[in-house]
Design an enzyme around this catalytic site. Structure first.
Site, PDB file in Angstrom:
ATOM      1  N   SER A 256      85.037  69.729  -4.541  1.00  0.00           N
ATOM      2  CA  SER A 256      83.425  70.734  -5.080  1.00  0.00           C
ATOM      3  C   SER A 256      82.176  70.337  -4.620  1.00  0.00           C
ATOM      4  CB  SER A 256      83.537  70.183  -6.913  1.00  0.00           C
ATOM      5  OG  SER A 256      82.190  70.275  -7.239  1.00  0.00           O
ATOM      6  N   LYS A 257      80.609  71.108  -4.333  1.00  0.00           N
ATOM      7  CA  LYS A 257      79.528  70.732  -4.080  1.00  0.00           C
ATOM      8  C   LYS A 257      78.919  70.434  -4.530  1.00  0.00           C
ATOM      9  CE  LYS A 257      79.826  72.795   0.961  1.00  0.00           C
ATOM     10  NZ  LYS A 257      79.436  74.267   1.033  1.00  0.00           N
TER      11      LYS A 257
END
Ligand code: GLU
Length: 499
Positions: A256-257
């Site tokens: 995930s960012k």
């Protein structure tokens, strides 16, 4: 200009802070440049004005510098191929877009946003994949003159081949081929004079004489389009190496960012600024990121930048996606922390303590460091382990003073004996150990049972750095004061049933 010199670039768009995936891309480019004695260029792709974030650039540069990924050309450094901000190169993109029109490889499109929207809806209704219908590809001179007379400012679109295939070779992926019928006539230059990513990227990679492109594999679908542009402009494309995606620790999904919190409350940093704030060392991050998708050999994990650079090369980059193991990073950070000279570690912990509100002086910290160096995995771990050196422990539950096999009465007795003995004890590690062990024996208590209330009284915690070293650093006055406070607390609480 010498064409066998390696020139690579990291080309972030300042639309957000630098995350671990972006840093890995930058690092691989940097390592490759250093390995081949080439140049590493930082180019800022800031032509998407709608997504521009004003503090992203500073964050990207700070984060890269913190990691030790220094660029040879780019912002604040300069270089012969500048400017390195795409927003300062608009005339170049315009020039090549016009050139493409003149050569018959691109055309002006006057379609209004309304027409394009209606077209998209019809395509969706017919179940077709979206794409420009090439309405303006074959306008007559009269139609063009009419549009121009109406003052419509056109965009410039690439005239994509209508049939055949486009292929490119990727060092990591092998040959990738697409059917040209899947490519629409993409916009190269917008009506406001700004280029799209595709045009600016290709023009700059060419003008900056980039030899190898290492970037995230999400850009693979763009590459055939870029090939068409290179061909139309008569330019030789660089060598491509699309880096495998980074997976989350479970290896199941893409990393995930955004920062994630697990059910047990653990937070996983994602942005480089978050790793930094969480107390990871830049040299550990550098080492760790180098091993996300690349390996030195099949057994060595702890590597200096020099070792990594000596061996880093593209054929060794793994095509399989790499999972981001926070456990491995924690372990590695601990290894780096333990290898630091005490004075260095003290200097790094000082600002972390300051952040937590503790004004720690360096000489004291240098004495504390040996007590905790083996026990911390991040700099931030040091706060919980040392805060009582800088402020009296407060608000701890007096029941904690009472060890497992102890009664309140015995605990009080232990505290009073400790108070007595420590009035005169030699406040060195060895001296304290000798006096306190003797005191335990004289009370007929096991040393562990005797030490627990002392530990809790001076640190406020049941787990602390080694006791005698801790007492020696705290010094007689503070230790006596805290022991007195603890015995007062215990008498006041006067618990009848110890737990
Ligand atoms: N500006 C693009 C990005 O933000 C660069 C992609 C590329 O390296 O070509 O990732």
């Amino acid at each position: 200009m010498a064409s066998n010199i390696v020139r690579v670039r990291f080309a972030p768009s300042p639309t957000g802070y630098l995350h671990a995936g972006g840093a890995r891309t930058a690092l691989f480019n940097f390592l490759f440049a250093r390995h081949h004695g080439g140049s590493f260029i930082l180019r800022i792709e800031d032509t998407d004005r709608t997504r521009y974030q004003s503090d992203a650039l500073a964050d990207i540069m700070d984060s890269l510098r913190w990691l030790g990924i220094l660029w040879d050309e780019g912002p604040e450094v300069g270089g012969p191929y500048g400017p390195y901000f795409q927003s300062e190169r608009l005339h170049l993109y315009k020039h090549y877009a016009e050139e493409l029109v003149r050569m018959g490889a691109a055309y002006r499109c006057y379609c209004s946003p309304e027409r394009l929207e209606a077209m998209r809806q019809e395509q969706a209704a017919r179940g077709e994949s979206p794409g420009y219908d090439r309405h303006c590809r074959h306008l007559t001179a009269k139609q063009i003159a009419d549009y121009e007379a109406q003052g419509i400012v056109p965009v410039i679109r690439l005239m994509s081949p209508l049939e055949g295939e486009t292929s490119f070779h990727d060092v990591i992926r092998g040959t990738i081929t697409v059917d040209n019928r899947t490519l629409d006539d993409m916009v190269l230059l917008k009506s406001d004079g700004y280029p799209t990513y595709h045009l600016a990227n290709v023009v700059d990679d060419h003008l900056m004489e980039i030899t190898h492109i290492m970037r995230a594999d999400e850009w693979i679908p763009s590459t055939p389009r870029h090939q068409i542009l290179y061909k139309a402009l008569g330019w030789t494309p660089p060598i491509y190496a699309h880096l495998p995606v980074i997976l989350d620790p479970s290896g199941k999904g893409k990393m995930s960012k955004r920062k994630k919190r697990t059910p047990d409350g653990r937070e996983f940093p994602v942005l480089i600024r978050e790793f930094r704030a969480a107390g990871y060392l830049p040299e550990a991050m550098f080492n760790f990121l180098a091993l996300v998708g690349w390996s030195y050999d099949d057994k060595t994990d702890i590597l200096t930048p020099e070792q990594i650079i000596a061996r880093f090369d593209l054929p060794a980059v793994n095509a399989a996606p790499a999972a981001f193991s926070y456990d491995k990073l924690d372990w590695m950070n601990g290894v780096y922390i333990r290898a630091l000279p005490a004075a260095d570690l003290a200097r790094r912990i000082q600002p972390v303590l300051a952040q937590a509100g503790h004004d720690a002086d360096l000489p004291t910290l240098e004495r504390i460091v040996p007590l905790i160096q083996e026990r911390i995995k991040t700099l931030n771990d040091a706060v919980e382990m040392t805060d009582f050196f800088f402020a009296d422990p407060q608000g701890y539950d007096p029941h904690l003073l009472i060890g497992k096999k102890m009664t309140p009465e015995a605990t009080l007795e232990a505290l009073r004996r400790a108070l007595d003995v420590l009035q005169t004890a030699d406040f060195t590690e060895a001296g304290l150990e000798q006096s306190l062990r003797a005191a335990a024996e004289s009370l007929g208590m096991k040393p562990g049972d005797f030490f627990t209330p002392i530990r809790v009284a001076v640190t406020g915690k049941t787990v602390s750095p080694p006791l005698f070293g801790t007492l020696a650093i705290l010094g007689r006055d503070r230790v006596l004061r805290r022991l007195e406070h603890a015995s007062r607390l215990l008498s006041e609480a006067n618990p009848t049933t110890p737990n």
